[in-house]
Motif scaffolding. Sequence first.
Motif, PDB file in Angstrom:
ATOM      1  N   ARG B 144     129.435  19.466   1.304  1.00  0.00           N
ATOM      2  CA  ARG B 144     128.457  18.907   2.178  1.00  0.00           C
ATOM      3  C   ARG B 144     128.117  19.708   3.242  1.00  0.00           C
ATOM      4  O   ARG B 144     126.766  20.031   3.768  1.00  0.00           O
ATOM      5  CB  ARG B 144     128.898  17.439   2.801  1.00  0.00           C
ATOM      6  CG  ARG B 144     128.797  16.510   1.714  1.00  0.00           C
ATOM      7  CD  ARG B 144     129.050  15.285   2.134  1.00  0.00           C
ATOM      8  NE  ARG B 144     129.110  14.379   0.901  1.00  0.00           N
ATOM      9  CZ  ARG B 144     129.487  13.138   1.149  1.00  0.00           C
ATOM     10  NH1 ARG B 144     129.467  12.555   2.181  1.00  0.00           N
ATOM     11  NH2 ARG B 144     129.325  12.284  -0.252  1.00  0.00           N
ATOM     12  N   ARG B 145     128.993  20.624   3.891  1.00  0.00           N
ATOM     13  CA  ARG B 145     129.092  21.457   5.122  1.00  0.00           C
ATOM     14  C   ARG B 145     127.967  22.629   4.555  1.00  0.00           C
ATOM     15  O   ARG B 145     126.956  23.017   5.473  1.00  0.00           O
ATOM     16  CB  ARG B 145     130.281  21.828   5.568  1.00  0.00           C
ATOM     17  CG  ARG B 145     130.380  22.544   6.985  1.00  0.00           C
ATOM     18  CD  ARG B 145     131.539  22.827   7.479  1.00  0.00           C
ATOM     19  NE  ARG B 145     132.378  23.809   6.665  1.00  0.00           N
ATOM     20  CZ  ARG B 145     132.500  24.915   6.635  1.00  0.00           C
ATOM     21  NH1 ARG B 145     131.848  25.494   7.714  1.00  0.00           N
ATOM     22  NH2 ARG B 145     132.971  25.651   5.920  1.00  0.00           N
ATOM     23  N   GLN B 146     128.364  23.143   3.585  1.00  0.00           N
ATOM     24  CA  GLN B 146     127.682  24.263   2.869  1.00  0.00           C
ATOM     25  C   GLN B 146     126.094  23.615   2.482  1.00  0.00           C
ATOM     26  O   GLN B 146     125.092  24.450   2.823  1.00  0.00           O
ATOM     27  CB  GLN B 146     128.301  24.927   1.781  1.00  0.00           C
ATOM     28  CG  GLN B 146     129.696  25.623   2.008  1.00  0.00           C
ATOM     29  CD  GLN B 146     130.468  25.691   0.913  1.00  0.00           C
ATOM     30  OE1 GLN B 146     130.378  24.813  -0.202  1.00  0.00           O
ATOM     31  NE2 GLN B 146     131.795  26.121   0.940  1.00  0.00           N
ATOM     32  N   LEU B 147     126.068  22.427   2.076  1.00  0.00           N
ATOM     33  CA  LEU B 147     124.799  22.078   1.760  1.00  0.00           C
ATOM     34  C   LEU B 147     123.869  21.838   3.038  1.00  0.00           C
ATOM     35  O   LEU B 147     122.555  22.201   3.233  1.00  0.00           O
ATOM     36  CB  LEU B 147     124.766  20.757   1.190  1.00  0.00           C
ATOM     37  CG  LEU B 147     125.126  20.906  -0.381  1.00  0.00           C
ATOM     38  CD1 LEU B 147     125.162  19.480  -0.935  1.00  0.00           C
ATOM     39  CD2 LEU B 147     123.887  21.721  -1.079  1.00  0.00           C
ATOM     40  N   LEU B 148     124.457  21.495   4.156  1.00  0.00           N
ATOM     41  CA  LEU B 148     123.895  21.332   5.345  1.00  0.00           C
ATOM     42  C   LEU B 148     123.246  22.738   5.992  1.00  0.00           C
ATOM     43  O   LEU B 148     122.099  22.795   6.304  1.00  0.00           O
ATOM     44  CB  LEU B 148     124.633  20.499   6.389  1.00  0.00           C
ATOM     45  CG  LEU B 148     124.156  20.316   7.716  1.00  0.00           C
ATOM     46  CD1 LEU B 148     123.083  19.282   7.582  1.00  0.00           C
ATOM     47  CD2 LEU B 148     125.253  20.020   8.919  1.00  0.00           C
ATOM     48  N   ALA B 149     124.162  23.785   5.736  1.00  0.00           N
ATOM     49  CA  ALA B 149     123.909  24.998   6.418  1.00  0.00           C
ATOM     50  C   ALA B 149     122.730  25.562   5.423  1.00  0.00           C
ATOM     51  O   ALA B 149     121.503  25.935   6.076  1.00  0.00           O
ATOM     52  CB  ALA B 149     125.187  25.899   6.165  1.00  0.00           C
ATOM     53  N   ALA B 151     120.579  23.825   3.857  1.00  0.00           N
ATOM     54  CA  ALA B 151     119.244  22.859   4.357  1.00  0.00           C
ATOM     55  C   ALA B 151     118.911  23.644   5.481  1.00  0.00           C
ATOM     56  O   ALA B 151     117.336  23.754   5.565  1.00  0.00           O
ATOM     57  CB  ALA B 151     119.675  21.572   4.477  1.00  0.00           C
ATOM     58  N   ILE B 152     119.322  23.839   6.534  1.00  0.00           N
ATOM     59  CA  ILE B 152     118.845  24.569   7.603  1.00  0.00           C
ATOM     60  C   ILE B 152     118.253  25.896   7.361  1.00  0.00           C
ATOM     61  O   ILE B 152     117.080  26.076   7.942  1.00  0.00           O
ATOM     62  CB  ILE B 152     120.116  24.707   8.698  1.00  0.00           C
ATOM     63  CG1 ILE B 152     120.554  23.234   9.167  1.00  0.00           C
ATOM     64  CG2 ILE B 152     119.439  25.542   9.905  1.00  0.00           C
ATOM     65  CD1 ILE B 152     121.784  23.576  10.140  1.00  0.00           C
TER      66      ILE B 152
END
Lengths: 616, 374
Positions: B144-149, B151-152
């Motif tokens: 999820r953390r990587q996905l958020l990154a 996404a940004i």
Amino acid sequence: MLGRVHLKDHLFETRLITNRAILLLVAGGLLLSILLVRLLYLQVVSHEHYTTLSEDNRVKLQPLPPNRGLIFDRNGILLAENMPSYRLEITPEQVDDMGATLGALEDIIEIRNTDRSRFEKLLARKPRFEAVPLRFHLNDEEVARFSVNRHRFPGVDITAGLARHYPQGPLAVHALGYVGRIDEKALKVLDSSNYRGTSHVGKNGIEKTYEDLLHGKVGLQQVETTAQGRIIRVLKRTPPVSGSNLYLTIDSHVQKAAEQAFADFSGSAIAMDPNNGDILAFVSKPTYDPNPFVNGIDYDAYAALRNNDKEPLFNRALRGQYPPGSTVKPFMGLAGLETGITSEHSKTYCPGFYMLPGKDRKYRDWKRTGHGTVDLNSAITQSCDVYFYDLAQSMGIDRIHDYLQHFGFGKAAGIDIQGELPGLLPSKEWKRSRRDQPWFPGETIITGIGQGFFLVTPIQLAVATAALANGGQMLKPQIVHAEQEAESDELQPHHPQVLETLTIGEQQHWDMVIHAMTDVVHGARGTARSIGKDSPYMIAGKTGTAQVFGLKEEEKYDADAIAEKLRDHALFIAFAPLDDPKIAVAVIVENGGGGGSVAAPIARTIMDAYLGKPTP
Amino acid sequence: MSMILSPHREDASQRGWQYRLHIDVPLLITLVAVSALGLIVLYSAGGGDIELVERQLVRLGIAYTCMLVVAQFPPRLLQRLTPWLFVTGILFLLAVLVGGEASGGAQRWLNLYVVRFQPSEMMKLAVPMMVAWYLADTRLPPNRRQLLAAAILIAVPMLMIARQPDLGTALLIASSGIFVVFLAGLQWRLLAFFSVLVAAAAPLIWHFMRDYQRQRVMTLLNPESDPLGSGYHIIQSKIAIGSGGLFGKGWMNGTQSQLNFLPERSTDFIFAVLGEEFGFFGILLLFAFYTIIVIRGIMISIQAQDTYTRLLAGSVAMTFCVYFIVNTGMVTGVLPVVGLPLPMISYGGTSIVTLMAGFGILMSIQTHRKLLPT
């Protein structure tokens, strides 16, 4: 998660990405199939529908407006023609900055505020790919100036068309009328299919009355056009049929002489051929120029015409209703003779006034000192009022009415121009039904000298005078002499029409009246002897002076002291030459004063112009 | 190493001139075929204007050159350059928002004195490269953390471009980034979650759209509501395509195109010219070429040897797919008018250079592969 080392599992990742890539490919394929279904729907299922729409786009049915018929006078002088006219159009779609374009255009072509506001109104209403007219009637110089600068104005174009033009300007404008842009009111009346593509329609005068003949028949063409409406080629064509040309009975030379003879006076004159009813001159003064009306006269100019005290727009010849004054006396005299109320030798004493038995009111003669003893001849020649007061009193109003109506008084003469008024020939019956009042004896007396309720139009007076000249034939006055179908050499004449032939009791009665009218002009004491002295032909005439307002019994008429608007109207009727009448004239000069001094010379000028003597 | 699983193995003896020149022959042939078809259609769409075709040829020449130059860069180098490219792109976008040149109501251009330049074009490649660069070093599928990154990394340039406003390009860039994330193994339930989120945000998006953008959506739903205004384009292009039928009206014979009924016919709506003059079969031919290009791109992705190039190649191929589907969908009236040209066919634009640079990346990836032991 810190500190943990992720070992990448390459085998797993390769598989993952490969699977995902294939999935995406499948998804793309699905989308593509949806598109293909859509395309099959458009190109196979709805193919016919869209083919029809595409044809409708491409092929337009375009009306070809016919050329309006020309109008000539009786001698072939052009009175109304179609001139090439250039207009400036803008296709909004092709213009990036409308404000800048208009601004730059203004430097080379005059654009009035009215042009601009009309343009903006149309701009809001029309689709952006359709050309909107900005200016009409560019002159040659403006066309040239624009053509040189054309490259600067994409989307701006000049198109040519035909516009009505009246080369003689104000001449005979009240007979001719003019055309104007078709407005919503006119649209309701017109045959919309025949007027597809036509922008103008006759608004009044002959242009209106003969609209059907002048307009012609619309043509059609099937054209292939671009979206901008530019024609690529013509697929099919039915040519329009031009309107018929009209030849008027009017003689421009006589008309011009008549209009000039009025100088600054307002009034009307009708000259008519007593042999066939041809209207030779149709004058209503003042006149105006019809040309500005063709493409919409601007507001100020129109207001100036409307608010002008002399009412140039008023068609006096057709709609002006005046008391006939003494011009009615020959008809009254004939009525007296034919009904046996009076005779050649019966005399009346004129002391300068007339009184009804048992009444105090004095009906004054125009000559305060009186004419002494007068018979019919001297009563007409000198225009003695008392003689006719007495005659009218003896005849009674109903007998006057019954006889005079045969001369066409009280009903429209039937000229082929729309809008004629009927005048008014009073009777007891009329007064009872219209005014709900009884008839008073005094009203009969003044009817005898053409005052009171009695009203005539200039046309009626001319037709009645012509009937005196031709021995009792009431002719239908006609202004169109012949029509000519498009592309035909043949003229189709309009034949004269006799509306009524008066029964002549005794020819001698007519001769007597005409003799008296001759004395009016040529006699030593005739009221119009000033025009008779040097006349190369014999004229029969009668002067008239119609009171605009009533004088009290003892008041004296003083022209100088009375405001011009209230001054008497001057009238004159005449025909000539005496032994073979070729022209009958009725002249009314509003507030002109004396019939003999003002109206008669105008009539003489008209007759001279027609009978061949050059006007001085 | 894990040798095994590339679908087929290369053999040293198979390597010829195309490897030395770093050209992928199947891709090149198909691209040339599409360009040729494009020039033929363009000549007709321009009403027989040979100068238009010549100018397009020059542009194509530049684009092909660009493709071949990019193909020479080894993927390793591209990977190393990626963060710099991305950061530069973001700076350019900032510069555009602050002091860019407006054209046609949108601020998209940056004047570098030498060339006028559209940074959003650069981001079409920089965004998928950046996301691939970031995810390539992580363990897939991304958490999820990587996905958020990720996404940004996608959202920032996308929003900046959407603000210009250039909705079409913004969507294209977003999808190119999303493709990378999807290829990297975005979990299905997260995908479902994001889809629901986007659907829920639709009213919010509507709220932020400009009037003309809303108008375009309304027009899509009911073009006849304003047949002379905004619906005109769609109505006329549907008439053009529909009246083309199966076989078309023939080259240069499309009445809709030749008589100016079809607006933007040499640019965004050129597909309608193809449909009108060459019919359904003409469109099938173009779609066949496009499909070959996409499939070839996916094949290159599958054959690639590391995660970065796999992700990037897959994204480039699928973005191209979205590109032409969005344009044809808009011209046939199933998608709103977003102002994207038909790739390789439409006249003008700097987009063709970016597009070909993308194919250059594909060729680089394909031809720089290491020989694997058999």
